[in-house]
Design a protein around this motif. Structure first.
Motif, mmCIF file in Angstrom:
data_model
loop_
_atom_site.group_PDB
_atom_site.id
_atom_site.type_symbol
_atom_site.label_atom_id
_atom_site.label_comp_id
_atom_site.label_asym_id
_atom_site.label_seq_id
_atom_site.Cartn_x
_atom_site.Cartn_y
_atom_site.Cartn_z
ATOM 1 N N GLY A 18 6.326 41.495 -11.077
ATOM 2 C CA GLY A 18 7.610 41.245 -10.415
ATOM 3 C C GLY A 18 7.894 39.757 -10.275
ATOM 4 O O GLY A 18 9.028 39.299 -10.485
ATOM 5 N N ILE A 19 6.859 38.995 -9.927
ATOM 6 C CA ILE A 19 6.999 37.538 -9.776
ATOM 7 C C ILE A 19 7.317 36.906 -11.136
ATOM 8 O O ILE A 19 8.247 36.107 -11.272
ATOM 9 C CB ILE A 19 5.706 36.939 -9.162
ATOM 10 N N ASP A 20 6.551 37.303 -12.147
ATOM 11 C CA ASP A 20 6.773 36.760 -13.495
ATOM 12 C C ASP A 20 8.166 37.125 -14.006
ATOM 13 O O ASP A 20 8.837 36.308 -14.642
ATOM 14 C CB ASP A 20 5.710 37.285 -14.472
ATOM 15 N N ALA A 21 8.592 38.353 -13.738
ATOM 16 C CA ALA A 21 9.919 38.790 -14.195
ATOM 17 C C ALA A 21 10.998 37.938 -13.527
ATOM 18 O O ALA A 21 11.954 37.500 -14.179
ATOM 19 C CB ALA A 21 10.126 40.272 -13.877
ATOM 20 N N TYR A 22 10.835 37.690 -12.220
ATOM 21 C CA TYR A 22 11.844 36.893 -11.515
ATOM 22 C C TYR A 22 11.928 35.486 -12.101
ATOM 23 O O TYR A 22 13.024 34.954 -12.333
ATOM 24 C CB TYR A 22 11.558 36.815 -10.007
ATOM 25 N N MET A 23 10.763 34.892 -12.357
ATOM 26 C CA MET A 23 10.741 33.512 -12.868
ATOM 27 C C MET A 23 11.225 33.446 -14.316
ATOM 28 O O MET A 23 11.865 32.472 -14.718
ATOM 29 C CB MET A 23 9.348 32.908 -12.690
ATOM 30 N N ALA A 24 10.964 34.503 -15.080
ATOM 31 C CA ALA A 24 11.462 34.540 -16.464
ATOM 32 C C ALA A 24 12.999 34.634 -16.465
ATOM 33 O O ALA A 24 13.667 34.042 -17.306
ATOM 34 C CB ALA A 24 10.860 35.733 -17.208
ATOM 35 N N MET A 25 13.539 35.352 -15.495
ATOM 36 C CA MET A 25 15.000 35.554 -15.461
ATOM 37 C C MET A 25 15.748 34.440 -14.734
ATOM 38 O O MET A 25 16.935 34.238 -14.959
ATOM 39 C CB MET A 25 15.325 36.906 -14.791
ATOM 40 N N ASN A 26 15.054 33.730 -13.833
ATOM 41 C CA ASN A 26 15.746 32.747 -12.989
ATOM 42 C C ASN A 26 15.214 31.323 -13.098
ATOM 43 O O ASN A 26 15.708 30.426 -12.413
ATOM 44 C CB ASN A 26 15.688 33.198 -11.519
ATOM 45 N N GLY A 27 14.222 31.133 -13.929
ATOM 46 C CA GLY A 27 13.689 29.787 -14.147
ATOM 47 C C GLY A 27 12.533 29.461 -13.219
ATOM 48 O O GLY A 27 12.281 30.152 -12.225
ATOM 49 N N THR A 28 11.850 28.374 -13.543
ATOM 50 C CA THR A 28 10.672 27.974 -12.768
ATOM 51 C C THR A 28 10.952 26.722 -11.945
ATOM 52 O O THR A 28 10.034 26.066 -11.444
ATOM 53 C CB THR A 28 9.461 27.727 -13.692
ATOM 54 N N THR A 29 12.237 26.367 -11.806
ATOM 55 C CA THR A 29 12.615 25.245 -10.942
ATOM 56 C C THR A 29 13.723 25.707 -9.991
ATOM 57 O O THR A 29 14.506 26.600 -10.316
ATOM 58 C CB THR A 29 13.148 24.039 -11.754
ATOM 59 N N SER A 67 5.278 49.953 -11.310
ATOM 60 C CA SER A 67 5.426 50.734 -10.083
ATOM 61 C C SER A 67 6.135 49.896 -9.017
ATOM 62 O O SER A 67 6.433 48.720 -9.234
ATOM 63 C CB SER A 67 4.047 51.196 -9.603
ATOM 64 N N PHE A 68 6.352 50.510 -7.853
ATOM 65 C CA PHE A 68 7.209 49.898 -6.825
ATOM 66 C C PHE A 68 6.802 48.511 -6.312
ATOM 67 O O PHE A 68 7.690 47.743 -5.912
ATOM 68 C CB PHE A 68 7.369 50.867 -5.636
ATOM 69 N N PRO A 69 5.492 48.121 -6.274
ATOM 70 C CA PRO A 69 5.217 46.765 -5.755
ATOM 71 C C PRO A 69 5.896 45.673 -6.592
ATOM 72 O O PRO A 69 6.125 44.565 -6.101
ATOM 73 C CB PRO A 69 3.688 46.654 -5.840
ATOM 74 N N SER A 70 6.236 45.999 -7.837
ATOM 75 C CA SER A 70 6.899 45.002 -8.691
ATOM 76 C C SER A 70 8.284 44.653 -8.155
ATOM 77 O O SER A 70 8.711 43.500 -8.252
ATOM 78 C CB SER A 70 6.987 45.508 -10.137
ATOM 79 N N VAL A 71 8.981 45.621 -7.594
ATOM 80 C CA VAL A 71 10.339 45.341 -7.115
ATOM 81 C C VAL A 71 10.304 44.624 -5.762
ATOM 82 O O VAL A 71 11.133 43.752 -5.493
ATOM 83 C CB VAL A 71 11.226 46.615 -7.105
ATOM 84 N N GLY A 72 9.300 44.957 -4.926
ATOM 85 C CA GLY A 72 9.119 44.215 -3.671
ATOM 86 C C GLY A 72 8.831 42.748 -3.965
ATOM 87 O O GLY A 72 9.307 41.844 -3.261
ATOM 88 N N ALA A 73 8.064 42.515 -5.036
ATOM 89 C CA ALA A 73 7.706 41.148 -5.431
ATOM 90 C C ALA A 73 8.910 40.408 -6.030
ATOM 91 O O ALA A 73 9.152 39.238 -5.727
ATOM 92 C CB ALA A 73 6.558 41.192 -6.435
ATOM 93 N N PHE A 74 9.646 41.100 -6.874
ATOM 94 C CA PHE A 74 10.834 40.506 -7.521
ATOM 95 C C PHE A 74 11.833 40.048 -6.447
ATOM 96 O O PHE A 74 12.323 38.916 -6.459
ATOM 97 C CB PHE A 74 11.464 41.570 -8.423
ATOM 98 N N ASP A 75 12.112 40.929 -5.484
ATOM 99 C CA ASP A 75 13.057 40.573 -4.420
ATOM 100 C C ASP A 75 12.452 39.569 -3.439
ATOM 101 O O ASP A 75 13.178 38.770 -2.841
ATOM 102 C CB ASP A 75 13.528 41.836 -3.692
#
Ligand code: PHB
Length: 390
Positions: free
Chosen positions: A45-56, A299-307
């Protein structure tokens, strides 16, 4: 001329190196041991967020530091959090799969000037322990309340409840009982089992002997839930027509291939299904699948992490990268957005996430794979457990 040179020099310093920082985020979760798949979902989830929104964020570069906590261990959790804050100088703490681990960290937040963004731990009371806690997962009160109505509507009047004997289990038991009794139903027996339980046959016998028409269950997702649902089927309860009611922890997608037909038809209520049909979820599942490597493990922890990352990025933006926990937390009170799970917002008072809860049924797709099919929506659910937690 001299003035211009000085101004230009100052602009270079201020605009670049001196003010561009690395902002560190410390993540604590189960990355090895029996619950490693749950931690792997945090990372996806964390990696997905950073891939979609950047690392800065602005001029600042985001660095994520992981610490492994394989099983509930409050003392070790606190030690890891302290090491992250003092030695690594993280500005944000996040992750936390198990309630006791999140609880243990709440006393250090104020002095450390660090917000805690909980990506999973689901006991209602955690947010009341510090004003610097924000949660992007769910509570078992939130997910176990609607299933009581589902049980009643299915014509079931007597239920036996079985939960893991710790925070989220006790909350789930209370939530189900309160909502089921309100519907006119009766909980004939409430059993609490140790977290370490892995032989579920004796429990299945007690369920059979109770004369209940249905069983309500909560255990933390992982090998525990897999074993429980298997035992329900293998001990003949499913065939005997004893209905199964639970929050979605019991049928997480990553368990479904191993459960096979044993889980087929089971209805659960939960905040997220990997199958959720929306453009936001399609984009998320694509990025998270790439991050995790094998999509069947999502599974669901990925979405808790993404948000959770969404919330932390907003905090960094609002503080301009300065370490100010109060300002950071205030900036996300009332924040609303469309999550892969559906519309969500951070309740300004509790700092817990308000969200839809979905009724889902384990279904076999045409290609033979199993998934949680959403069949009903309970809109904009807050946390009914907060009143009891205060
Ligand atoms: C928790 O310890 O709060 C917890 C862990 C796993 C779950 C739900 C809650 O599936």
């Amino acid at each position: 001329m001299k003035r211009v040179v000085i101004a230009a020099f100052a602009a270079i310093i201020m605009g670049s190196a001196a003010y561009a920082d690395t902002i560190k985020i410390g993540v604590v979760g189960p990355f090895s041991g029996p619950f490693a798949l749950q931690g792997k979902n945090f990372k996806a989830g964390i990696d997905a967020y950073m891939a979609m929104n950047g690392t800065t964020v602005g001029d600042d570069t985001i660095e994520v530091i992981y610490r492994d906590l394989p099983a509930p261990d409050p003392a070790q959790s606190k030690a890891l959090a302290q090491e992250l804050v003092v030695k690594q100088r993280v500005q944000y703490l996040t992750g936390f799969y198990f309630t006791p681990d999140a609880m243990a960290v709440t006393p250090i937040l104020k002095q450390a000037n660090v917000p805690l963004v909980i990506m999973n731990a689901a006991t209602s009371a955690i947010v009341t322990k510090s004003p610097f806690v924000v949660r992007t997962s769910f509570t078992t009160w939130q997910t176990s309340t609607p299933i009581a109505k589902v049980a009643h509507d299915a014509g079931v009047a007597k239920v036996i409840s079985v939960v893991s004997d710790y925070g989220p289990g006790v909350d789930a038991e209370n939530a189900f009982k309160a909502a089921f009794e309100k519907e006119g139903g009766q909980v004939v027996e409430a059993i609490r089992i140790p977290l370490s339980t892995n032989d579920f046959s004796p429990i299945m016998q007690r369920i059979k002997d109770s004369g209940a028409q249905g069983v309500f269950a909560f255990l933390p997702s992982g090998p525990t839930t897999l074993g429980f649902v298997k035992a329900y089927s293998e001990n003949g309860l499913k065939d005997a027509g004893i209905k199964f009611f639970a929050p979605g922890d019991l049928t997480q997608e990553s368990d479904l291939p191993a459960l096979g037909d044993a889980a087929l038809g089971i209805q659960t209520t939960f905040h997220y299904a990997v199958s959720h049909d929306s453009p936001e979820n399609k984009a998320f599942v694509e990025a998270a699948s790439k991050a995790i490597g094998s999509p069947a493990e999502l599974s669901f922890p990925s979405v808790g992490a993404f948000d959770g990352m969404k919330v932390i990025y907003r905090m960094i933006e609002a503080t301009g990268g300065e370490q100010d926990a109060e300002k950071a937390v205030n900036a996300v009170k009332g924040l609303s957005w469309t999550s892969p799970r559906g519309p969500v917002s951070i309740d300004p008072e509790s700092r817990h996430i308000t969200q839809n809860i979905y009724l889902r049924e384990v279904t076999k797709a045409d290609d033979g794979t199993y998934y949680n099919k959403e069949i009903q929506t309970f809109e904009k659910q807050g946390d009914p457990g907060l009143a009891a937690a205060r």
